[in-house]
Design a protein around this motif. Structure first.
Motif, PDB file in Angstrom:
ATOM      1  N   PRO A 139       0.794  -1.231   0.000  1.00 50.70           N
ATOM      2  CA  PRO A 139       0.000   0.000   0.000  1.00 50.70           C
ATOM      3  C   PRO A 139       0.825   1.278   0.000  1.00 50.70           C
ATOM      4  N   ASP A 140       2.119   1.166   0.326  1.00 48.03           N
ATOM      5  CA  ASP A 140       2.946   2.371   0.346  1.00 48.03           C
ATOM      6  C   ASP A 140       4.386   2.000   0.006  1.00 48.03           C
ATOM      7  N   VAL A 141       5.198   3.010  -0.245  1.00 48.95           N
ATOM      8  CA  VAL A 141       6.581   2.783  -0.664  1.00 48.95           C
ATOM      9  C   VAL A 141       7.370   2.071   0.430  1.00 48.95           C
ATOM     10  N   GLU A 142       7.127   2.411   1.671  1.00 48.31           N
ATOM     11  CA  GLU A 142       7.867   1.778   2.773  1.00 48.31           C
ATOM     12  C   GLU A 142       7.614   0.273   2.806  1.00 48.31           C
ATOM     13  N   THR A 143       6.367  -0.124   2.612  1.00 46.57           N
ATOM     14  CA  THR A 143       6.045  -1.557   2.594  1.00 46.57           C
ATOM     15  C   THR A 143       6.704  -2.242   1.408  1.00 46.57           C
ATOM     16  N   LEU A 144       6.658  -1.595   0.249  1.00 48.84           N
ATOM     17  CA  LEU A 144       7.310  -2.155  -0.934  1.00 48.84           C
ATOM     18  C   LEU A 144       8.788  -2.404  -0.671  1.00 48.84           C
ATOM     19  N   GLU A 145       9.464  -1.419  -0.152  1.00 44.94           N
ATOM     20  CA  GLU A 145      10.902  -1.568   0.071  1.00 44.94           C
ATOM     21  C   GLU A 145      11.197  -2.627   1.128  1.00 44.94           C
ATOM     22  N   ALA A 146      10.341  -2.727   2.145  1.00 41.74           N
ATOM     23  CA  ALA A 146      10.550  -3.740   3.178  1.00 41.74           C
ATOM     24  C   ALA A 146      10.343  -5.150   2.640  1.00 41.74           C
ATOM     25  N   ARG A 147       9.481  -5.295   1.627  1.00 36.20           N
ATOM     26  CA  ARG A 147       9.170  -6.623   1.085  1.00 36.20           C
ATOM     27  C   ARG A 147       9.986  -6.947  -0.158  1.00 36.20           C
ATOM     28  N   TRP A 148      10.805  -6.017  -0.629  1.00 36.27           N
ATOM     29  CA  TRP A 148      11.457  -6.195  -1.920  1.00 36.27           C
ATOM     30  C   TRP A 148      12.337  -7.445  -1.968  1.00 36.27           C
ATOM     31  N   ASP A 149      13.104  -7.703  -0.956  1.00 32.92           N
ATOM     32  CA  ASP A 149      13.970  -8.881  -0.970  1.00 32.92           C
ATOM     33  C   ASP A 149      13.150 -10.167  -1.085  1.00 32.92           C
ATOM     34  N   THR A 150      12.005 -10.197  -0.428  1.00 33.12           N
ATOM     35  CA  THR A 150      11.136 -11.372  -0.526  1.00 33.12           C
ATOM     36  C   THR A 150      10.579 -11.530  -1.934  1.00 33.12           C
ATOM     37  N   ILE A 151      10.185 -10.417  -2.542  1.00 29.60           N
ATOM     38  CA  ILE A 151       9.660 -10.450  -3.912  1.00 29.60           C
ATOM     39  C   ILE A 151      10.705 -10.997  -4.876  1.00 29.60           C
ATOM     40  N   ILE A 152      11.927 -10.513  -4.753  1.00 31.79           N
ATOM     41  CA  ILE A 152      12.999 -10.938  -5.651  1.00 31.79           C
ATOM     42  C   ILE A 152      13.421 -12.383  -5.353  1.00 31.79           C
ATOM     43  N   ALA A 153      13.358 -12.789  -4.095  1.00 30.72           N
ATOM     44  CA  ALA A 153      13.779 -14.141  -3.719  1.00 30.72           C
ATOM     45  C   ALA A 153      12.927 -15.212  -4.382  1.00 30.72           C
ATOM     46  N   ALA A 154      11.692 -14.881  -4.764  1.00 27.73           N
ATOM     47  CA  ALA A 154      10.830 -15.841  -5.458  1.00 27.73           C
ATOM     48  C   ALA A 154      11.277 -16.091  -6.891  1.00 27.73           C
ATOM     49  N   GLN A 155      12.208 -15.289  -7.402  1.00 33.25           N
ATOM     50  CA  GLN A 155      12.800 -15.419  -8.742  1.00 33.25           C
ATOM     51  C   GLN A 155      11.796 -15.206  -9.874  1.00 33.25           C
ATOM     52  N   PRO A 156      11.087 -14.082  -9.850  1.00 32.90           N
ATOM     53  CA  PRO A 156      10.247 -13.761 -11.012  1.00 32.90           C
ATOM     54  C   PRO A 156      11.115 -13.432 -12.218  1.00 32.90           C
ATOM     55  N   ASP A 157      10.584 -13.708 -13.401  1.00 33.33           N
ATOM     56  CA  ASP A 157      11.286 -13.335 -14.633  1.00 33.33           C
ATOM     57  C   ASP A 157      11.010 -11.884 -15.012  1.00 33.33           C
ATOM     58  N   PHE A 158       9.913 -11.352 -14.543  1.00 36.09           N
ATOM     59  CA  PHE A 158       9.554  -9.947 -14.719  1.00 36.09           C
ATOM     60  C   PHE A 158       8.570  -9.608 -13.610  1.00 36.09           C
TER      61      PHE A 158
ATOM     62  N   GLU B 120       5.910   3.879  -9.277  1.00 33.55           N
ATOM     63  CA  GLU B 120       7.168   4.482  -9.736  1.00 33.55           C
ATOM     64  C   GLU B 120       8.366   3.828  -9.057  1.00 33.55           C
ATOM     65  N   ARG B 121       8.277   3.625  -7.749  1.00 35.62           N
ATOM     66  CA  ARG B 121       9.394   3.004  -7.032  1.00 35.62           C
ATOM     67  C   ARG B 121       9.565   1.550  -7.430  1.00 35.62           C
ATOM     68  N   ALA B 122       8.478   0.839  -7.661  1.00 38.35           N
ATOM     69  CA  ALA B 122       8.573  -0.568  -8.071  1.00 38.35           C
ATOM     70  C   ALA B 122       9.275  -0.697  -9.418  1.00 38.35           C
ATOM     71  N   ILE B 123       8.977   0.207 -10.327  1.00 38.03           N
ATOM     72  CA  ILE B 123       9.626   0.169 -11.642  1.00 38.03           C
ATOM     73  C   ILE B 123      11.118   0.461 -11.499  1.00 38.03           C
TER      74      ILE B 123
END
Length: 434
Positions: free
Chosen positions: A192-211, A236-239
């Motif tokens: 819901p916000d940039v802070e949450t995105l950044e806190a979860r980013w390592d988990t998102i990447i760890a799943a190994q999405p192709d995009f 914007e931050r996610a991109i």
């Protein structure tokens, strides 16, 4: 097949009810790409046939009659020894395989049946924007082999709780054997916000999405009736984060403003043509792409995945050439004409069907372009975009020996593409074909 059929009914019904920085570099030049070799393929001599000349797909399609050779799944100039296989392609027209830029069939227990159905249509390359992480990873090893299709996955989308795709996967959870009450981190990420995105980013990447896939549902809040969606700041931050990690970004959009915002923020593709539904109580003008927005998007390198046939629902009246277009379908045609005139690349994607050709037929019925140019989008744009570093999509030395052999020239008579007489993927015959 029962699970596959059940999923079709659920998926189509649910999706139709749901209202629910710069781009990454373009694919590299041909000499910079590398083929994936198939070390079990041996050698092959393809006798005769009319081979599409690289770079001529579309209204200017040209062919050369020749013999070709492959070794370890890659086209070569010649062979030092007699070939392990000789394949007679005399009289057939050879074109590269096809791609589907938006589909969700390859991700669960129905994978084998779905993959085989796609292969037999000549669809070898496939992009899945959104699928449950655990279900997809259970079957991921079955893909990207010479005998099946090659797939890229975004895995769970970035969205917000209660918005698309959470309600969809709550309905489909039994088919995927996932908990409908624990979908955050499985089928979507609540950011819901940039802070949450950044806190979860390592988990998102760890799943190994192709995009990465982002959900825009009227992101500019043009309607008070619009559901919750990502904020512009989060998008914007996610991109930025995705591009820094070497990942492309796809955007699920609904309105013309969603399309425009995706382009402005530097997304790489939008996975729906605005106008696939008129939602949120907004009038048609909110779904109309302007020439100015189309031109800016094209200049920025944005690509659009069509999925236009979703607007037809389960009906097939449109298959009658004389059937009148609804206002929504006229809007779709207008948007496609605007995008084509701007030079924006179109990527064929069907979304809910196991037959990408249904999407192509619907696009042809919309009458925004000639058949040969639509077929060029299908043959050339998709493979280049899904796998930009692989030597695929061209019938030339150093590229993977993957092709369709058709009874006639599909760029002159489109229906030829429906009847492949021989299919090969990385030097391996597909199905029962010789």
């Amino acid at each position: 097949m029962k699970a596959l059929q059940c999923r079709a009914a659920l998926l189509i019904a649910t999706i139709l009810m749901a209202t629910a920085c710069s781009s990454l570099p373009e694919p590299g030049p041909a000499e910079a790409r590398s083929p994936t070799r198939n070390m079990t393929a041996g050698t092959a001599h393809y006798v005769g046939g009319f081979w599409l000349v690289p770079g001529t797909a579309g209204p200017d399609a040209d062919y050369v009659r020749a013999d070709r050779f492959s070794q370890n799944g890659v086209f070569v100039d010649s062979l030092a020894e007699p070939a392990d296989r000789t394949v007679d392609l005399s009289g057939l027209f050879i074109i590269p395989p096809l791609a589907d830029g938006h589909n969700h069939w390859i991700e669960g227990p129905w994978t084998d049946d779905a993959a085989q159905a796609l292969l037999e249509q000549g669809v070898f390359y496939y992009k899945n924007p959104s699928s449950p992480v655990s279900s997809t990873n259970r079957y991921r090893a079955q893909y990207d082999r010479p005998d099946t299709i090659d797939v890229t996955f975004s895995l769970a989308s970035l969205s917000v709780s209660g918005s698309h795709p959470e309600p969809l996967y709550q309905r489909l959870a039994p088919l995927y054997n996932i908990d409908p009450e624990a979908l955050d981190g499985e089928a979507f990420y609540d950011v819901p916000d940039v802070e949450t995105l950044e806190a979860r980013w390592d988990t998102i990447i760890a799943a190994q999405p192709d995009f990465l896939k982002l959900i825009f549902l009227d992101i500019q809040r043009e309607s008070p009736a619009s559901p919750a969606t990502l904020s512009v700041a989060v998008a914007e931050r996610a991109i930025e984060l995705a591009h820094a990690a070497g990942l492309r970004v796809s955007v699920h959009g609904v309105t013309a403003a969603d399309f425009r915002t995706a382009a402005e923020l530097g997304a790489d593709d939008v996975v729906h043509l605005p106008g696939w539904e008129l939602a949120f109580g907004l009038g048609g003008d909110h779904y109309r792409i302007t020439p100015e927005d189309a031109a800016r998007a094209a200049q920025g390198g944005l690509m659009l995945v069509t999925t236009a046939s979703i607007a037809a629902g389960s009906g097939d009246e449109w298959r009658n050439a004389d059937h009148p277009k609804s206002p929504l379908q006229t809007l779709q045609s207008d948007n496609l004409k605007t995008l084509r005139a701007a030079g924006l690349r179109l990527f064929i994607g069907v979304d809910t069907s196991l037959r990408p050709i249904d999407e192509v037929d619907y696009l042809r019925w919309l009458d925004f372009s000639d058949d040969a140019s639509i077929l060029r989008d299908w043959v050339r744009t998709g493979p280049d975009y899904i796998f930009p570093d692989r030597a695929i999509g061209r019938l030339q030395t150093g590229y993977e020996a993957s092709f369709m052999a058709l009874p006639c020239d599909p760029f002159a008579a489109f229906d030829c593409v429906r009847d492949p007489k021989h299919l090969e993927k990385q030097g391996t015959p597909i199905g029962a074909m010789p």
